[in-house]
Design an enzyme around this catalytic site. Structure first.
Site, PDB file in Angstrom:
ATOM      1  N   GLN A 143      42.443  41.941  40.410  1.00  0.00           N
ATOM      2  CA  GLN A 143      43.381  41.516  39.899  1.00  0.00           C
ATOM      3  C   GLN A 143      44.511  40.678  40.000  1.00  0.00           C
ATOM      4  O   GLN A 143      45.575  40.235  40.051  1.00  0.00           O
ATOM      5  CB  GLN A 143      43.695  42.332  38.225  1.00  0.00           C
ATOM      6  CG  GLN A 143      42.646  42.730  37.475  1.00  0.00           C
ATOM      7  CD  GLN A 143      42.290  42.021  36.821  1.00  0.00           C
ATOM      8  OE1 GLN A 143      42.871  41.317  36.433  1.00  0.00           O
ATOM      9  NE2 GLN A 143      41.471  42.520  36.368  1.00  0.00           N
TER      10      GLN A 143
ATOM     11  N   CYS B 250      38.189  50.264  31.317  1.00  0.00           N
ATOM     12  CA  CYS B 250      37.620  50.712  32.167  1.00  0.00           C
ATOM     13  C   CYS B 250      38.536  51.524  33.309  1.00  0.00           C
ATOM     14  O   CYS B 250      38.566  51.202  34.055  1.00  0.00           O
ATOM     15  CB  CYS B 250      36.362  49.449  33.320  1.00  0.00           C
ATOM     16  SG  CYS B 250      35.325  49.393  32.594  1.00  0.00           S
TER      17      CYS B 250
ATOM     18  N   ASP C  14      42.084  47.140  46.104  1.00  0.00           N
ATOM     19  CA  ASP C  14      41.677  46.910  45.239  1.00  0.00           C
ATOM     20  C   ASP C  14      42.254  45.686  44.313  1.00  0.00           C
ATOM     21  O   ASP C  14      43.319  45.681  44.015  1.00  0.00           O
ATOM     22  CB  ASP C  14      41.117  47.953  43.963  1.00  0.00           C
ATOM     23  CG  ASP C  14      40.264  47.360  42.855  1.00  0.00           C
ATOM     24  OD1 ASP C  14      40.618  45.638  42.921  1.00  0.00           O
ATOM     25  OD2 ASP C  14      39.833  48.209  41.770  1.00  0.00           O
TER      26      ASP C  14
ATOM     27  N   HIS D 214      40.958  51.500  38.102  1.00  0.00           N
ATOM     28  CA  HIS D 214      39.689  50.976  37.338  1.00  0.00           C
ATOM     29  C   HIS D 214      39.110  52.009  37.453  1.00  0.00           C
ATOM     30  O   HIS D 214      38.590  52.196  38.679  1.00  0.00           O
ATOM     31  CB  HIS D 214      39.572  49.029  37.707  1.00  0.00           C
ATOM     32  CG  HIS D 214      37.853  48.400  36.419  1.00  0.00           C
ATOM     33  ND1 HIS D 214      36.403  49.403  37.197  1.00  0.00           N
ATOM     34  CD2 HIS D 214      38.059  48.055  35.945  1.00  0.00           C
ATOM     35  CE1 HIS D 214      36.181  48.328  36.359  1.00  0.00           C
ATOM     36  NE2 HIS D 214      36.972  47.538  35.620  1.00  0.00           N
TER      37      HIS D 214
ATOM     38  N   LYS E 193      36.377  36.493  38.651  1.00  0.00           N
ATOM     39  CA  LYS E 193      37.903  36.513  38.220  1.00  0.00           C
ATOM     40  C   LYS E 193      38.548  35.772  38.704  1.00  0.00           C
ATOM     41  O   LYS E 193      39.519  35.662  38.706  1.00  0.00           O
ATOM     42  CB  LYS E 193      38.193  38.031  38.735  1.00  0.00           C
ATOM     43  CG  LYS E 193      37.642  38.932  37.826  1.00  0.00           C
ATOM     44  CD  LYS E 193      38.266  40.320  37.538  1.00  0.00           C
ATOM     45  CE  LYS E 193      37.455  41.688  37.496  1.00  0.00           C
ATOM     46  NZ  LYS E 193      37.461  41.589  35.748  1.00  0.00           N
TER      47      LYS E 193
HETATM   48  N1  PLP Z   1      38.812  46.699  39.625  1.00  0.00           N
HETATM   49  C1  PLP Z   1      39.931  46.080  38.620  1.00  0.00           C
HETATM   50  C2  PLP Z   1      41.318  46.308  39.355  1.00  0.00           C
HETATM   51  C3  PLP Z   1      39.531  45.238  38.235  1.00  0.00           C
HETATM   52  O1  PLP Z   1      39.853  44.809  37.027  1.00  0.00           O
HETATM   53  C4  PLP Z   1      37.655  44.770  37.946  1.00  0.00           C
HETATM   54  C5  PLP Z   1      36.946  44.293  36.421  1.00  0.00           C
HETATM   55  O2  PLP Z   1      38.044  44.803  35.572  1.00  0.00           O
HETATM   56  C6  PLP Z   1      36.949  45.494  38.970  1.00  0.00           C
HETATM   57  C7  PLP Z   1      37.796  46.284  39.735  1.00  0.00           C
HETATM   58  C8  PLP Z   1      35.596  45.459  38.492  1.00  0.00           C
HETATM   59  O3  PLP Z   1      35.535  44.146  39.011  1.00  0.00           O
HETATM   60  P1  PLP Z   1      33.890  43.491  38.723  1.00  0.00           P
HETATM   61  O4  PLP Z   1      33.271  44.242  37.808  1.00  0.00           O
HETATM   62  O5  PLP Z   1      33.929  42.322  38.793  1.00  0.00           O
HETATM   63  O6  PLP Z   1      32.755  44.332  39.958  1.00  0.00           O
END
Ligand code: PLP
Length: 406
Positions: free
Chosen positions: A203, A364, A200, A123, A226
């Site tokens: 998900q 993203c 990270d 992401h 999430k």
């Molecule tokens: N990393 C992953 C794999 C994501 O799917 C997301 C959000 O969709 C993020 C990071 C960013 O999360 P946040 O916008 O809640 O900070």
């Protein structure tokens, strides 16, 4: 689980709504999950009965709210099996947690010509903070690629690592492809060369049992919203030893031990990284969301969501011209797909009018789209409150949309 689903859905009032006069089918769970009643009841209860700024008070309300915040930290510690509760730092979300590490770890450990490795399926939140760090420090970002079915080419990792590699940052589960990455293997390879690893978990945390000690990651990050909790709250887990070597990310109240114009000293963990009034009420509500999940049981959730994924994959594959993007052997409940000759946003708009919420676009994860030479996908993502019947509605509705669009 199937037998309990109707009862579980009652805990999520938003799911019984009608959108465009159609019963809502919510398949945008990878973007954000819906909240069980206990989460917003907790928020209302605290604002109406207990609200007072934490840590600094001597009065009842402040102490009550401080205790509730620390209880939530403990709940999160136990949920991911961190060794110590001070290894749990509240942030605004995954993005802020990664930025915190990129800034703070970067300050201490990254020098000119050093290297950081991320994967091609990250992401933007797990790409851009590292690019910014590399720019600041004149360091280099290297990329571990994935193959045509969306699995990381882990065998290339040893070749990418050099004696200048200072950190590896990879996603546990890809939001664009659904791939569950072999993070334990990656961590073993990295640790054999004394390289710390950030995972990270944005998900993964809501679908898989995460044990940070067993995984042996150095950092694990996720967002509250999430995992059925509120927005604006998230978690950075870091090994205490490492966090202690890192400077504060932001300056302000609570992160200090003493302040004078001659010299300021910093507070201990976790407060060193929680400058200013934290988002304590959402932190408390996040703890409640996790308690709620614990009551259902992540194993049960995982088994049921795997059934949803399998059924949806079979159903979608039967639609003429539908191509699934990301067919890793080990997948979480995310399906990205494209329809021949149809723009994903046209499909998304028509499905919306049929009451079905899906996401379209790059998610993203532009490098993932570049890999496949596409501009975006349509994405459906499941949570444990979804049903097989909703998947049937989705397939029928996609077929209907196709007749309208072709
Ligand atoms: N990393 C992953 C794999 C994501 O799917 C997301 C959000 O969709 C993020 C990071 C960013 O999360 P946040 O916008 O809640 O900070």
């Amino acid at each position: 689980m199937k037998a309990d689903i109707l009862k579980i859905r009652e805990d999520f009032p938003i799911l019984s709504q009608y959108i465009h006069n159609k019963k809502l089918v919510y398949f945008d769970n990878a973007a954000t999950t819906q909240k069980p009643r206990i989460v917003f009841d907790t928020i209302t209860e605290f604002y109406s009965k207990y609200n007072a700024n934490i840590h600094r008070g001597i009065h009842f309300l402040s102490n009550y709210t401080t205790d509730a915040t620390e209880k939530s930290r403990k709940t999160i510690q136990q949920f991911i099996n961190a060794e110590k509760s001070e290894e749990i730092i509240f942030t605004r979300g995954t993005t802020e947690a990664i930025n915190l590490v990129a800034f703070s770890f970067g300050e201490s450990f990254i020098k000119e010509n050093d290297e950081i490795i991320v994967s091609e399926m990250e992401h933007h939140s797990n790409i851009v903070p590292w690019q910014m760090l590399c720019e600041r420090k004149n360091a280099k970002l290297k990329v571990l690629p994935f193959n045509e079915i969306g699995e990381l080419e882990t065998e290339q990792l040893n070749g990418l690592i050099s004696d200048r590699t200072k950190l590896i940052a990879v996603t546990h589960v890809s939001n664009a492809l659904g791939t569950i990455n072999p993070v334990e293997d990656i961590i073993k390879i990295a640790h054999a060369k004394n390289i710390p690893v950030l995972i990270d978990g944005a998900q993964a945390i809501q679908h898989l049992k995460v044990d940070v000690q067993k995984m042996d990651c150095d950092f694990y990050v996720f967002s509250g919203h999430k995992i059925y909790g509120p927005t604006g709250i998230g978690v950075l887990y870091g090994k205490k030893e490492l966090l202690n070597k890192m400077p504060p990310y932001q300056g302000g109240g609570e992160m200090i031990s003493t302040v004078s114009f001659a010299k300021t000293t910093y507070n201990e963990l976790p407060y060193k990284f929680e400058a200013g009034t934290p988002n304590y009420i959402d932190a408390i509500a996040l703890g409640k969301a996790i308690e709620y999940l614990n009551c259902i049981g992540l194993e049960k959730i995982n088994k049921y969501e795997s059934e949803l994924l399998k059924y949806a994959t079979e159903q979608l594959k039967q639609i003429d011209g539908l191509r699934i993007i990301g067919e890793a052997k080990n997948k979480s409940s995310v399906i990205s797909f494209n329809m021949e000759g149809i723009h994903p946003s046209d499909l998304g708009t028509l499905l919306d009018h049929m009451g079905i919420a899906i996401r379209t676009g790059t998610h993203c994860a532009e490098p993932v789209m570049q890999h496949f030479g596409i501009t975006g996908t349509a994405r459906v993502s499941f949570a444990f409150y979804n049903t097989l019947e909703e998947i049937d509605i989705l397939t029928i509705s996609i077929k209907k949309a196709l007749t309208m669009l072709k």
